[in-house]
Motif scaffolding. Sequence first.
Motif, PDB file in Angstrom:
ATOM      1  N   VAL B 111       0.842  -1.204   0.000  1.00 48.77           N
ATOM      2  CA  VAL B 111       0.000   0.000   0.000  1.00 48.77           C
ATOM      3  C   VAL B 111       0.880   1.259   0.000  1.00 48.77           C
ATOM      4  CG1 VAL B 111      -1.658   1.308   1.394  1.00 48.77           C
ATOM      5  CG2 VAL B 111      -1.964  -1.162   1.067  1.00 48.77           C
ATOM      6  N   LEU B 142      -6.915   3.108   7.158  1.00 48.70           N
ATOM      7  CA  LEU B 142      -6.113   2.042   6.552  1.00 48.70           C
ATOM      8  C   LEU B 142      -4.783   1.817   7.287  1.00 48.70           C
ATOM      9  CD1 LEU B 142      -6.831   3.204   2.916  1.00 48.70           C
ATOM     10  CD2 LEU B 142      -7.540   1.006   3.812  1.00 48.70           C
ATOM     11  N   CYS B 145      -2.914  -1.456   7.062  1.00 52.73           N
ATOM     12  CA  CYS B 145      -2.638  -2.030   5.722  1.00 52.73           C
ATOM     13  C   CYS B 145      -1.361  -1.539   5.062  1.00 52.73           C
ATOM     14  CB  CYS B 145      -3.781  -1.703   4.768  1.00 52.73           C
ATOM     15  SG  CYS B 145      -5.375  -2.008   5.434  1.00 52.73           S
ATOM     16  N   LYS B 148       0.920  -4.033   3.538  1.00 47.74           N
ATOM     17  CA  LYS B 148       0.275  -5.203   2.932  1.00 47.74           C
ATOM     18  C   LYS B 148       0.250  -5.104   1.407  1.00 47.74           C
ATOM     19  CE  LYS B 148      -2.704  -6.695   6.692  1.00 47.74           C
ATOM     20  NZ  LYS B 148      -4.074  -6.797   7.182  1.00 47.74           N
ATOM     21  N   LEU B 153      -5.344  -7.737   1.221  1.00 45.01           N
ATOM     22  CA  LEU B 153      -6.342  -6.742   1.629  1.00 45.01           C
ATOM     23  C   LEU B 153      -7.760  -7.269   1.422  1.00 45.01           C
ATOM     24  CD1 LEU B 153      -4.821  -3.632  -0.200  1.00 45.01           C
ATOM     25  CD2 LEU B 153      -4.609  -4.138   2.227  1.00 45.01           C
ATOM     26  N   GLN B 157     -10.933  -2.599   1.576  1.00 43.80           N
ATOM     27  CA  GLN B 157      -9.622  -1.925   1.699  1.00 43.80           C
ATOM     28  C   GLN B 157      -9.021  -1.681   0.318  1.00 43.80           C
ATOM     29  OE1 GLN B 157      -7.861  -4.900   4.209  1.00 43.80           O
ATOM     30  NE2 GLN B 157      -8.164  -3.711   6.076  1.00 43.80           N
ATOM     31  N   ARG B 158      -9.120  -2.680  -0.532  1.00 47.42           N
ATOM     32  CA  ARG B 158      -8.606  -2.564  -1.915  1.00 47.42           C
ATOM     33  C   ARG B 158      -9.248  -1.384  -2.617  1.00 47.42           C
ATOM     34  NH1 ARG B 158      -6.547  -7.511  -5.008  1.00 47.42           N
ATOM     35  NH2 ARG B 158      -6.811  -6.219  -6.843  1.00 47.42           N
TER      36      ARG B 158
END
Lengths: 256, 276
Positions: B111, B142, B145, B148, B153, B157-158
Amino acid sequence: MIKFLTPFEKISKSNKTIILVSWIVLIIAIWFIGTSGTKHLFPSPAQVFSGFTALYNEGLVEHIFNSLKLCFLSIFLAVVISMLLAYTWPIPVLKPISEFITKFRFLPFTGLSFYVALLVHDARNMQVWILVIFLTTFLTTSLIAVIKDIPEEEFDHAKTLKCSRWEVLWQVIILGRIDYVIDVIRQNLAIAWMMLVTVESIVVASGGLGFLIKNSDKFMNHGRIIALQIIILIIGLGLDSGINFLRKAIFRYSKI
Amino acid sequence: MKHQYKETLLYIENLSVAYDDHVIIKDITLTEKDVVREGVDHTGQVIAFVGRSGRGKSTFFKAITGLVPVKTGKILIKDFEATEPNIAKVVKEGNIGFVDQKYTLFRHKTVQQTLKFALRKTSLTETEKEAKIKEYIEKWGLDTCVDKYPNELSGGQRQRIAIIEQLFSSDQFIVLDEPFSGLDVGNIQEVKKSFELLSSTSDFNTVIFSTHDIELAIELAQTIYVIGYPTINGKKEAYGTIVAKFDLRELGIAWELYGEKHIKLSKDIIHQMMIS
């Protein structure tokens, strides 16, 4: 028990182990029983074991090392050339070259080795280049297939992030699919390993497993031949698992 | 709630796209202006496109994001780099962000790396980039994340990362192709929250999205366009165009809770979709 014979039936892990162990035991039992008489086509476990011992005494470890050295060197060179060919495949003017190379995988082994022999005089280098030429055709085909499988969305995504066409190539194809290169090597390893033993038996240079097979073949030593087949199989499977482990360990995002 | 129309943000004139000789969309013309509301700090623009499948919504989105070449027409957006107001520029690849249905991200970047890459062409310093990324990571929830990869994810989140990434890279315009398709209730709420966050961040943030969920379109958008096959001289044509426009601000139902008027509008929109 009926569950084990019904198609698409889901079974537990322990049951799967039981099935696998049963098959192994059955094969070993057939091997022992089938070769217990005086006349048998397949060598007995004792003959194979003595084959192993003889091979070990003749420097099996060194031969394995030589084969692996040849294997890694050829794969390394073939991967470098294949990557170059595959990564230039999206460039319209170079596309025909890559496509043309992939067609060479249909060529027979023997004819080409004759021409390599004319150009390369050292036996070891000859082995390397025969393998490199053949592996390149297979690896290029697989790598181009990987590129073709990249969804259009990934290219569009890079373009919306203001990537130039070269950046798209770098980010989406080269960096974005580097883990696939390792998987392509793994998939083609079986071909490489099979070719390697053949090349070593055709062009005798510095020993190797192919050389040992040829020698054993000459004297009709069945025990040794089967012992060698088992060794080749185990090394092949070991390399396959090793490369797969390496891919997962290096690339956390890789879920192929 | 009182509102005022300011500068033109998006101007499309006679847009048409064809693949070889097959015309997909034709004669699309629209203007979207910056709207400010009394007593509200920031009011971003949310525009919805609805229409039956195969009417050219995705092609239209690809055209306005510069991903497919247009056959005719022009697409202009406000030039945010110009110091004077009302200066427009022709849309080029990358000016308008695009988030597809799969929320595509670079699979080999975390990320943090993704967002840093999206900011690479801005004039911000390294420290400013880090600060901006941190700010958005915190604001959009986030924090867990950052390191990540996309495959680690959740769908929500994506989607949020994909929106922030496009927002960082583009000129405050984001196009989302069916962002609610295949999402569960929780994820739909997350997308809705993202829209609110985008709207409340800047007056110029413009979200353009397509959906098959008419209620969601009415709930979120201030302008709804129906794309369908037009009927000309009694004959239904086989290319997509804007067949109806509903300005919820003019109808007095924008930024309001869903009620009777919204239900009536929903019926009108469905009717327009069915006849086109």
